[in-house]
Design a protein around this motif. Structure first.
Motif, PDB file in Angstrom:
ATOM      1  N   ASN A   1       0.830  -1.208   0.000  1.00  0.00           N
ATOM      2  CA  ASN A   1       0.000   0.000   0.000  1.00  0.00           C
ATOM      3  C   ASN A   1       0.863   1.256   0.000  1.00  0.00           C
ATOM      4  O   ASN A   1       1.869   1.329   0.696  1.00  0.00           O
ATOM      5  CB  ASN A   1      -0.905   0.018   1.239  1.00  0.00           C
ATOM      6  N   GLN A   2       0.435   2.250  -0.785  1.00  0.00           N
ATOM      7  CA  GLN A   2       1.193   3.496  -0.860  1.00  0.00           C
ATOM      8  C   GLN A   2       0.404   4.707  -0.398  1.00  0.00           C
ATOM      9  O   GLN A   2       0.978   5.747  -0.111  1.00  0.00           O
ATOM     10  CB  GLN A   2       1.693   3.718  -2.293  1.00  0.00           C
ATOM     11  N   THR A   3      -0.917   4.577  -0.316  1.00  0.00           N
ATOM     12  CA  THR A   3      -1.750   5.681   0.144  1.00  0.00           C
ATOM     13  C   THR A   3      -2.744   5.163   1.175  1.00  0.00           C
ATOM     14  O   THR A   3      -2.987   3.961   1.277  1.00  0.00           O
ATOM     15  CB  THR A   3      -2.525   6.329  -1.026  1.00  0.00           C
ATOM     16  N   ASP A   4      -3.352   6.084   1.927  1.00  0.00           N
ATOM     17  CA  ASP A   4      -4.272   5.683   2.989  1.00  0.00           C
ATOM     18  C   ASP A   4      -5.528   5.009   2.472  1.00  0.00           C
ATOM     19  O   ASP A   4      -6.185   4.273   3.203  1.00  0.00           O
ATOM     20  CB  ASP A   4      -4.661   6.909   3.824  1.00  0.00           C
ATOM     21  N   ASP A   5      -5.887   5.252   1.216  1.00  0.00           N
ATOM     22  CA  ASP A   5      -7.113   4.647   0.689  1.00  0.00           C
ATOM     23  C   ASP A   5      -6.851   3.313  -0.004  1.00  0.00           C
ATOM     24  O   ASP A   5      -7.761   2.709  -0.560  1.00  0.00           O
ATOM     25  CB  ASP A   5      -7.842   5.608  -0.249  1.00  0.00           C
ATOM     26  N   GLU A   6      -5.613   2.835   0.016  1.00  0.00           N
ATOM     27  CA  GLU A   6      -5.288   1.517  -0.527  1.00  0.00           C
ATOM     28  C   GLU A   6      -5.245   0.494   0.595  1.00  0.00           C
ATOM     29  O   GLU A   6      -4.766   0.786   1.694  1.00  0.00           O
ATOM     30  CB  GLU A   6      -3.935   1.530  -1.247  1.00  0.00           C
ATOM     31  N   ASP A   7      -5.761  -0.689   0.322  1.00  0.00           N
ATOM     32  CA  ASP A   7      -5.743  -1.728   1.346  1.00  0.00           C
ATOM     33  C   ASP A   7      -5.577  -3.097   0.701  1.00  0.00           C
ATOM     34  O   ASP A   7      -6.466  -3.936   0.736  1.00  0.00           O
ATOM     35  CB  ASP A   7      -7.021  -1.676   2.184  1.00  0.00           C
ATOM     36  N   PHE A   8      -4.425  -3.311   0.096  1.00  0.00           N
ATOM     37  CA  PHE A   8      -4.120  -4.615  -0.482  1.00  0.00           C
ATOM     38  C   PHE A   8      -3.676  -5.574   0.619  1.00  0.00           C
ATOM     39  O   PHE A   8      -2.853  -5.222   1.467  1.00  0.00           O
ATOM     40  CB  PHE A   8      -3.022  -4.505  -1.538  1.00  0.00           C
ATOM     41  N   ILE A   9      -4.227  -6.778   0.591  1.00  0.00           N
ATOM     42  CA  ILE A   9      -3.803  -7.816   1.527  1.00  0.00           C
ATOM     43  C   ILE A   9      -2.565  -8.512   0.965  1.00  0.00           C
ATOM     44  O   ILE A   9      -2.531  -8.864  -0.209  1.00  0.00           O
ATOM     45  CB  ILE A   9      -4.939  -8.834   1.743  1.00  0.00           C
TER      46      ILE A   9
END
Length: 265
Positions: free
Chosen positions: A186-194
């Motif tokens: 993840n690179q930004t607060d709105d990204e949420d890759f598991i």
């Protein structure tokens, strides 16, 4: 650095249905352990799946190495997943053009999409592989992981390959919910890759065939990954499968709790 959230918090806000199910399961069952069961006999696969079932969030299979595969195996795996509350991840590592992988995923003797909640793919063929798999898996509520990094020595999955894989994932977040990787993506607060991470071991550093192992603490705390994948460390000694499953589950969850504690205000 991203704002830290617990598995439960992430489940409430995640846009991907498969990811939500997995995060909810991890929180509910208090485990971030996936066991990779790479055996060649149906009876052994089912025996190990039943033994590790209470301790795992995900059971990872290589269904095409099972010599005596049949539809009954699939049905029994599905029943064990319901009984023990885990998801099934067929580690198929698709790596062909979109039209071909559609058939490999949905058809043939394995019909992977019909029973496996999660599968994965290399991005070597380009973005068409994601679309081909999505055409089959998305209507069934399945999820895809991309192989951004691998744990074997000398792997070419690094640098621009990893960067491009992440970019592809961002364009398909309805189906791609994460990565097989060695670090948080993840690179930004709105990204949420598991991120599910193979090559986890408590007792050894390598296997002589290029596999390199890290501890649950290194994977979960130091690298910010989400799920530890353990194979031979759990079922290498048949009389200790449950004991080792509990050991790795406890180590993985302790590492997660430590990460939570570190991020508390």
């Amino acid at each position: 650095m991203n704002t830290f959230k617990t598995y439960g918090d992430r489940a409430k806000s995640h846009s991907n249905a498969c990811a939500r199910s997995l995060l909810e399961l991890m929180e509910r069952k208090q485990t971030n352990l996936s066991v990779a069961v790479d055996v060649t006999k149906k009876a052994e696969l089912l025996s190990i799946a039943n033994a590790v079932g209470p301790y795992v969030c995900v059971l990872k299979t290589h269904i095409d190495i099972v010599d005596d595969f049949d539809q009954d195996l699939v049905e029994q795996l599905e029943q064990l997943a319901k009984t023990h509350d885990f998801m099934i991840f067929e580690d198929r590592k698709f790596a062909d053009i979109g039209n071909t992988v559609k058939h490999q995923y949905g058809n043939g003797i394995y019909k992977i999409a019909s029973w496996s909640h999660i599968t994965n793919a290399h991005t070597v063929p380009g973005e068409g592989i994601i679309q081909g798999l999505k055409d089959v898996g998305l209507p069934l509520g399945r999820g895809l992981l991309l192989l951004a990094e691998m744990s074997s020595k000398g792997a070419l999955t690094k640098g621009d390959y990893t960067t491009e894989s992440v970019a592809m994932a961002r364009r398909h977040q309805d189906f791609v919910f994460g990565f097989i990787a060695q670090q948080q993506m993840n690179q930004t607060d709105d990204e949420d890759f598991i991120v599910m991470t193979p090559g986890v071991g408590l007792d050894v550093k390598g296997d002589g065939l290029g596999q390199q192992y890290r501890t649950p603490h290194q994977v979960i705390v130091d690298s910010g990954c989400d799920v530890i994948i353990v194979g031979r460390g759990v079922y290498g000694n048949p009389d200790q499968v449950q004991q080792q499953s509990a050991r790795y589950r406890d180590a993985g969850w302790a590492a997660y709790l430590e990460r939570c504690q570190q991020h508390k205000a």
